[in-house]
Design an enzyme around this catalytic site. Structure first.
Site, PDB file in Angstrom:
ATOM      1  N   PRO A 124      -7.613 102.747   8.738  1.00 33.91           N
ATOM      2  CA  PRO A 124      -8.456 102.733   9.942  1.00 33.91           C
ATOM      3  C   PRO A 124      -7.579 102.413  11.159  1.00 33.91           C
ATOM      4  O   PRO A 124      -7.337 101.254  11.476  1.00 33.91           O
ATOM      5  CB  PRO A 124      -9.458 101.611   9.650  1.00 33.91           C
ATOM      6  CG  PRO A 124      -8.721 100.698   8.730  1.00 33.91           C
ATOM      7  CD  PRO A 124      -7.777 101.523   7.933  1.00 33.91           C
TER       8      PRO A 124
ATOM      9  N   ASP B 269      -2.639  99.781  12.206  1.00 33.90           N
ATOM     10  CA  ASP B 269      -3.633  99.663  11.141  1.00 33.90           C
ATOM     11  C   ASP B 269      -4.535  98.467  11.468  1.00 33.90           C
ATOM     12  O   ASP B 269      -4.076  97.325  11.470  1.00 33.90           O
ATOM     13  CB  ASP B 269      -2.915  99.453   9.807  1.00 33.90           C
ATOM     14  CG  ASP B 269      -3.856  99.486   8.609  1.00 33.90           C
ATOM     15  OD1 ASP B 269      -5.066  99.265   8.791  1.00 33.90           O
ATOM     16  OD2 ASP B 269      -3.364  99.711   7.491  1.00 33.90           O
ATOM     17  N   HIS B 270      -5.802  98.751  11.724  1.00 32.77           N
ATOM     18  CA  HIS B 270      -6.725  97.692  12.131  1.00 32.77           C
ATOM     19  C   HIS B 270      -7.049  96.736  10.991  1.00 32.77           C
ATOM     20  O   HIS B 270      -7.619  95.656  11.222  1.00 32.77           O
ATOM     21  CB  HIS B 270      -8.022  98.294  12.685  1.00 32.77           C
ATOM     22  CG  HIS B 270      -8.441  97.687  13.986  1.00 32.77           C
ATOM     23  ND1 HIS B 270      -8.432  96.322  14.205  1.00 32.77           N
ATOM     24  CD2 HIS B 270      -8.899  98.240  15.139  1.00 32.77           C
ATOM     25  CE1 HIS B 270      -8.857  96.067  15.426  1.00 32.77           C
ATOM     26  NE2 HIS B 270      -9.139  97.209  16.022  1.00 32.77           N
ATOM     27  N   ARG B 271      -6.698  97.096   9.760  1.00 32.82           N
ATOM     28  CA  ARG B 271      -6.890  96.159   8.650  1.00 32.82           C
ATOM     29  C   ARG B 271      -5.852  95.033   8.711  1.00 32.82           C
ATOM     30  O   ARG B 271      -6.101  93.917   8.241  1.00 32.82           O
ATOM     31  CB  ARG B 271      -6.737  96.883   7.308  1.00 32.82           C
ATOM     32  CG  ARG B 271      -7.767  97.951   7.030  1.00 32.82           C
ATOM     33  CD  ARG B 271      -7.413  98.697   5.760  1.00 32.82           C
ATOM     34  NE  ARG B 271      -6.083  99.329   5.851  1.00 32.82           N
ATOM     35  CZ  ARG B 271      -5.497  99.992   4.854  1.00 32.82           C
ATOM     36  NH1 ARG B 271      -6.123 100.091   3.683  1.00 32.82           N
ATOM     37  NH2 ARG B 271      -4.308 100.543   5.011  1.00 32.82           N
TER      38      ARG B 271
END
Length: 479
Positions: free
Chosen positions: A276, A449-451
């Site tokens: 994401p 990466d938003h994680r």
């Protein structure tokens, strides 16, 4: 009894490769660790050494053919028995290709081991000669002044003899360049030449090259393509068409996704499906960066590229924001924060997009980082990076400004957590001390990466790199 040399495990999950060129022919006498075939995997082009010595009995596969790990590449017969075995396949004679005499070489005994690191074949002390074997890349015999010395423990074996008439055959006027011959196998060294020919629908080795020992040059391929396009199309019956229909209807072209393109496609698809991602960007005044570059030249007498200096800032930024130097382990649902900064540099090559890696960039000085970057740039045109240079990256820097664009929402190089893009550097109107001025401006684009992190961490890293570009002296505070 012949021994089979199987395509070894090329590592990194690579299970197939394309034969680029054979470096030996049936009947050639080879030694242990002699390069026998050049193959192209999804990572790089490499020469594979034979784990056996003896006489080449047979080859399996043609240039351009895809082979899989475990398939037989060639068979090697014991040199002592090869002289008495009549079933070694003969090479068909080609009228318009000069015969090349088989070179005399020394072969290792079957009990000796290979010094090359091939998965499945083991490794022992290397017996590979320091100089090129006479029956080498193009199968030619060395002159008396090119005598090759092999280790004393390698037994010398007599070379197979050819009729005098065959040994004295020389190229004649019947060898025509610009004409394809299906049975011809001219040497082709350059991957660019092979790729150019393949993209135009033919095998470069079918041409009679104009280089030394019939080596196919790029001019040979260009000349053939030029002649091909100049030839009139063969007459054929065409269906009646409407007067309004255009006379020139382009045909569809199918381009197979193989080799490097296949690997890149799989990685980018995985990145888009799994990560994401979010994108942020920032315009930066880079005028002071160019001033610092010129000052370095004056002070040291050495040139430092702008990309090398930005790479220095990126490494420093990753030490300030180490969470961006991470990857996600989906199996354990953990974020793996890497201790070392292995900086990937996106490079456009003749083989396609590749990301060679500068390992342990965090431990390098600016000069060492510059030199490592220059070494990667030197290999970029033909994409001949060693496999080790294409693995282990933890963060990628992409200078797409060299392509003439300002910014891009790049795809993260899976399994990394972020990628930083550098746009083109151009003069723009910029406000300095409440007044308009002409400044050199660059756009930085960052995808993360938003994680792994939130926007605050990503923005902190991006603004840190931007401050270093706007005021390179500020980096001193963190050294």
């Amino acid at each position: 009894m012949g021994r089979e040399f199987l395509l070894p495990d090329l590592g990194e999950g690579l299970t197939e490769a394309e034969i680029v060129a054979w470096l030996v022919a049936p009947g050639d006498t080879i030694v242990i660790d002699q390069a026998v075939v050049e193959v192209e995997s999804a990572k790089s082009i490499v020469e594979l050494p034979s784990p056996y010595g003896g006489v080449v009995a047979s080859l399996f596969g043609e240039p351009g053919q895809i082979i899989h790990a475990g398939q037989v590449l060639l068979t090697v017969a014991d040199a002592a028995t090869a002289m008495d075995v009549p079933d070694v396949p003969d090479v068909p004679d080609v009228p318009d290709v000069p015969d090349v005499p088989v070179a005399a070489a020394t072969a290792a005994t079957p009990s000796e081991g290979s010094g090359a690191v091939l998965v499945g074949y083991g490794t022992t002390e290397s017996t590979r000669p320091a100089s090129t074997v006479p029956a080498g890349r193009f199968g030619r015999t060395g002159t008396p002044s090119e005598t090759h010395v092999f280790p004393a423990d390698v037994a010398a074996l007599p070379a197979p003899t050819l009729p005098v008439a065959a040994a004295q055959t020389t190229p004649t006027a019947s060898v025509m360049t610009g004409v394809l011959h299906p049975a011809r196998r001219s040497p082709v060294v350059s991957p660019i030449v092979r790729r150019l020919a393949r993209d135009n629908g033919f095998d470069a080795s079918m041409l009679a090259g104009t280089g030394q020992n019939n080596l196919v040059l790029r001019t040979d391929v260009d000349d053939y393509i030029r002649d091909l396009t100049a030839r009139p199309a063969p007459a054929r019956a065409t269906p009646a068409r409407n007067a309004a229909q255009p006379a020139d209807v382009s045909a569809d072209i199918r381009i197979p996704i193989t080799g490097l393109r296949k690997a890149v496609s799989a990685r980018l698809t995985t990145s888009r499906q799994e990560i994401p991602e979010a994108t942020i960007w920032l315009d930066v005044d880079a005028t002071a960066l160019f001033t610092a570059r010129d000052q370095l030249l004056t002070a040291t007498g050495e040139r430092f590229s702008v990309t090398a200096l930005i790479a220095r800032f990126v490494v420093a930024g990753l030490r300030q924001f180490p969470l961006l130097n991470s990857s996600v382990d989906t199996a354990s649902q953990e974020i793996l924060q890497h201790g070392a900064v292995n900086l990937g540099i996106a490079a456009q090559t003749s083989r396609g997009l590749m990301v060679p890696v500068i390992h342990d960039a965090h431990a390098m000085t600016t000069r060492q980082l510059r030199d490592s970057l220059a070494e990667l740039v030197a290999h970029s045109p033909d994409g001949t990076f060693p496999p080790s240079a294409l693995t282990g990256g933890t963060f990628t820097l992409n200078n797409f400004g060299s392509l003439g664009v300002d910014g891009s929402a790049a795809i993260i190089n899976h399994p990394e957590a972020a990628i930083l893009g550098i746009g083109r550097m151009i003069e723009r109107a910029w406000v300095v001390d409440h007044a308009l001025a002409v400044r050199t401006v660059v756009e930085l684009s960052m995808v993360f990466d938003h994680r792994v992190c939130d926007g605050k961490t990503a923005a902190g890293f991006l603004t840190y790199v931007a401050r270093c570009i706007e005021n390179p002296v500020s980096l001193l505070a963190d050294l």
